[in-house]
Scaffold this active site. Structure first.
Site, PDB file in Angstrom:
ATOM      1  N   LYS A   1     -98.476 103.036   6.059  1.00 46.35           N
ATOM      2  CA  LYS A   1     -98.308 103.022   4.478  1.00 46.35           C
ATOM      3  C   LYS A   1     -97.393 102.092   4.284  1.00 46.35           C
ATOM      4  O   LYS A   1     -96.824 101.920   4.782  1.00 46.35           O
ATOM      5  CB  LYS A   1     -97.566 104.236   4.555  1.00 46.35           C
TER       6      LYS A   1
ATOM      7  N   ASP B   1    -101.987 118.123   7.934  1.00 46.44           N
ATOM      8  CA  ASP B   1    -100.572 117.607   7.849  1.00 46.44           C
ATOM      9  C   ASP B   1    -100.077 118.450   7.871  1.00 46.44           C
ATOM     10  O   ASP B   1     -99.286 119.238   6.305  1.00 46.44           O
ATOM     11  CB  ASP B   1    -100.427 116.489   6.285  1.00 46.44           C
TER      12      ASP B   1
ATOM     13  N   LYS C   1    -102.358 121.021   3.578  1.00 44.85           N
ATOM     14  CA  LYS C   1    -101.244 120.327   3.792  1.00 44.85           C
ATOM     15  C   LYS C   1    -100.450 122.058   4.001  1.00 44.85           C
ATOM     16  O   LYS C   1    -100.670 122.730   3.662  1.00 44.85           O
ATOM     17  CB  LYS C   1    -100.353 120.042   2.794  1.00 44.85           C
TER      18      LYS C   1
ATOM     19  N   LYS D   1    -108.220 116.733   3.662  1.00 43.37           N
ATOM     20  CA  LYS D   1    -106.280 116.946   4.289  1.00 43.37           C
ATOM     21  C   LYS D   1    -105.728 118.237   3.950  1.00 43.37           C
ATOM     22  O   LYS D   1    -105.531 118.068   2.600  1.00 43.37           O
ATOM     23  CB  LYS D   1    -105.939 115.553   4.239  1.00 43.37           C
TER      24      LYS D   1
ATOM     25  N   ASP E   1     -97.203 110.093  11.529  1.00 45.42           N
ATOM     26  CA  ASP E   1     -97.195 109.427   9.686  1.00 45.42           C
ATOM     27  C   ASP E   1     -95.300 109.212  10.121  1.00 45.42           C
ATOM     28  O   ASP E   1     -94.987 108.006   9.921  1.00 45.42           O
ATOM     29  CB  ASP E   1     -97.244 110.634   9.274  1.00 45.42           C
TER      30      ASP E   1
ATOM     31  N   GLU F   1    -101.576 115.379  11.311  1.00 41.29           N
ATOM     32  CA  GLU F   1    -100.547 114.762  11.407  1.00 41.29           C
ATOM     33  C   GLU F   1     -99.424 115.049  11.215  1.00 41.29           C
ATOM     34  O   GLU F   1     -99.127 116.344  10.471  1.00 41.29           O
ATOM     35  CB  GLU F   1    -100.898 114.224   9.924  1.00 41.29           C
TER      36      GLU F   1
ATOM     37  N   GLU G   1    -106.442 107.705   2.758  1.00 40.52           N
ATOM     38  CA  GLU G   1    -106.103 108.845   1.162  1.00 40.52           C
ATOM     39  C   GLU G   1    -105.831 107.639  -0.023  1.00 40.52           C
ATOM     40  O   GLU G   1    -104.589 108.164  -0.178  1.00 40.52           O
ATOM     41  CB  GLU G   1    -104.792 109.859   1.856  1.00 40.52           C
TER      42      GLU G   1
ATOM     43  N   HIS H   1     -97.919 120.845  -5.819  1.00 43.72           N
ATOM     44  CA  HIS H   1     -98.900 120.281  -4.777  1.00 43.72           C
ATOM     45  C   HIS H   1     -98.124 120.580  -3.345  1.00 43.72           C
ATOM     46  O   HIS H   1     -96.754 120.671  -3.510  1.00 43.72           O
ATOM     47  CB  HIS H   1     -99.202 118.662  -4.975  1.00 43.72           C
TER      48      HIS H   1
HETATM   49  C1  MUC Z   1     -98.103 112.452   3.542  1.00 43.88           C
HETATM   50  O1  MUC Z   1     -97.379 112.985   4.070  1.00 43.88           O
HETATM   51  O2  MUC Z   1     -98.922 112.303   4.187  1.00 43.88           O
HETATM   52  C2  MUC Z   1    -100.650 111.600   1.579  1.00 43.88           C
HETATM   53  C3  MUC Z   1    -101.151 112.354   1.103  1.00 43.88           C
HETATM   54  C4  MUC Z   1    -100.436 113.937  -0.131  1.00 43.88           C
HETATM   55  O3  MUC Z   1    -101.093 114.645   0.087  1.00 43.88           O
HETATM   56  O4  MUC Z   1     -98.557 113.614   0.417  1.00 43.88           O
HETATM   57  C5  MUC Z   1     -98.849 112.303   1.333  1.00 43.88           C
HETATM   58  C6  MUC Z   1     -98.117 112.309   2.099  1.00 43.88           C
HETATM   59 MG    MG Z   2     -98.561 112.969   5.725  1.00 45.16          MG
END
Ligand code: MUC
Ligand code: MG
Length: 382
Positions: free
Chosen positions: A271, A196, A167, A165, A247, A222, A325, A20
């Site tokens: 969260k 994000d 990354k 989402k 976040d 994000e 999520e 990931h």
């Molecule tokens: C985050 O930073 O939001 C949430 C989903 C994911 O893949 O990582 C997280 C953490």
């Molecule tokens: Mg995040």
């Protein structure tokens, strides 16, 4: 009085289904701190404290969460009235500053225990559920555009997720925009695409980034810049049409109040762990609602216990404009809860039953626990 008799913790290391890739690290396993509180009437409550990528996401790690509970929160709460959760929260906040994930893990177990004793779902202690399911995003973070596209297409085909989402933030901004553009082009209007950045961009990078993402048709970005830069975040929120979500900037109600007062974000990723527990999480929700900020149920990529707890709280939130999520268990190769959490029809379904409505699979807990010196029977409490 139902007293808190014992607070036990275990670290479990569970592999992820694939690497990931986040801006700050690549996760190949998730380290989960499992908490079990035993009460004087024999009832128990479960909690989970989980962060992301050791200490690369935030200030807490599995090891720090465990030691904060074992050395400080636990000793302070033993003997306390298990039904008086507000009192326990105040005491935990008095003996431990910061460490919201550790406090959340214990608090979750207290809510779970109380709800089980009352034989009601945890959501009822927060006013009752207004939904049985909620939209659930999936994170595309294989590090490769083609793999991400294949993964997304399969999710849409099987009706598991249609919110993605991505990354980003590890590569230069232009390379990231190209990567996101390929995915958006492949999926078209069949999915909502969000990104994000996990704080990775400079303010200048972020201006180019938001402009590029907006042109591609991305719905939301994000935490593009460092958590503390809330005035700069406001500049990005007001400077572009794309929605901006906070976040890491939200470490509890006080941060939520500052971000809301400046109107630095359009959306809050709430969260329970980062907020410092379900109660403080519900306060972050209330601040957002009062400020006209939209809501999204965020995750620390928790396993089944933390995810089930978050589901109970977000089931009570009437406006969840950006969905959730809460897919953490699906990123892991194995489940530690006895009952699977259902993901279907692009939604996650809230487990039904008393407390957090999931129990532990003790064989799995035994298998994944980092310290295997104690026997299964000590975990089972026999
Ligand atoms: C985050 O930073 O939001 C949430 C989903 C994911 O893949 O990582 C997280 C953490
Ligand atoms: Mg995040």
């Amino acid at each position: 009085m139902t007293k808190i008799d014992q607070i036990e913790t275990w670290i479990l290391d569970i592999p992820t289904i694939r690497g990931h890739v986040l801006s700050m690290t690549t996760m190949r396993e998730q380290s989960v701190v499992l908490v079990r509180v035993r009460f004087s009437d024999g009832s128990i409550g479960l909690g989970e404290g989980t962060s992301i990528g050791g200490m690369s996401y935030g200030a807490e790690s599995a090891e720090s969460i465990k030691s904060a509970i074992d050395c400080y929160i636990g000793p302070a709460l033993i003997g306390h009235d298990g039904d008086n959760i507000n009192g326990a929260i105040a005491l935990a906040e008095k003996v431990v500053r910061g460490n919201p994930i550790a406090r959340c893990a214990v608090e979750t177990a207290l809510w779970d225990g109380l709800a089980r004793r009352l034989d009601v779902p945890l959501s009822q202690l927060f006013g009752g559920a207004v939904r049985e399911a909620m939209p659930c995003a999936w994170t595309l973070a294989s590090g490769n555009s083609e793999t991400d596209i294949a993964e997304a297409l399969e999710m849409i085909e099987t009706r598991r997720h249609n919110i993605f989402k991505l990354k980003i933030g590890k590569r230069p901004v232009r390379a990231d925009i190209e990567h996101v553009g390929k995915i958006k082009q492949a999926l078209g209007d069949r999915a909502s695409i969000r990104v994000d950045v996990n704080q990775a961009w400079s303010i200048h990078d972020a201006r180019w980034g938001l402009k590029g993402l907006q042109e591609i048709g991305v719905d939301l970005v994000e935490q593009p810049i460092r958590a503390g830069l809330t005035t700069a975040l406001r500049g990005l929120t007001t400077g572009y049409e794309i929605a901006v979500m906070a976040d890491e900037a939200l470490q509890g109600p006080e941060d939520a109040m500052s971000v809301a007062a400046e109107r630095s974000a359009d959306v809050f990723a709430v969260k329970i762990a980062q907020s410092g527990g379900l109660k403080r999480g519900s306060e972050v929700v209330a601040i957002a609602q009062a400020a006209g900020i939209e809501l999204y149920a965020g995750t620390m990529l928790e396993a089944g216990i933390g995810t089930a707890a978050a589901l109970q709280l977000f089931a009570t939130v009437d406006q969840l404009a950006w969905g959730s999520e809460l897919f953490g268990p699906l990123l892991l190769t194995d489940q530690i809860q006895a009952e699977p959490i259902t993901y279907a029809d692009f939604s996650v379904h809230v487990p039904q039953g008393p407390g957090i409505a999931v129990t532990l699979d003790l064989d799995k807990v035994e298998f994944y626990r980092r310290d295997r010196n104690r026997s299964l029977h000590s975990i089972a409490g026999e």
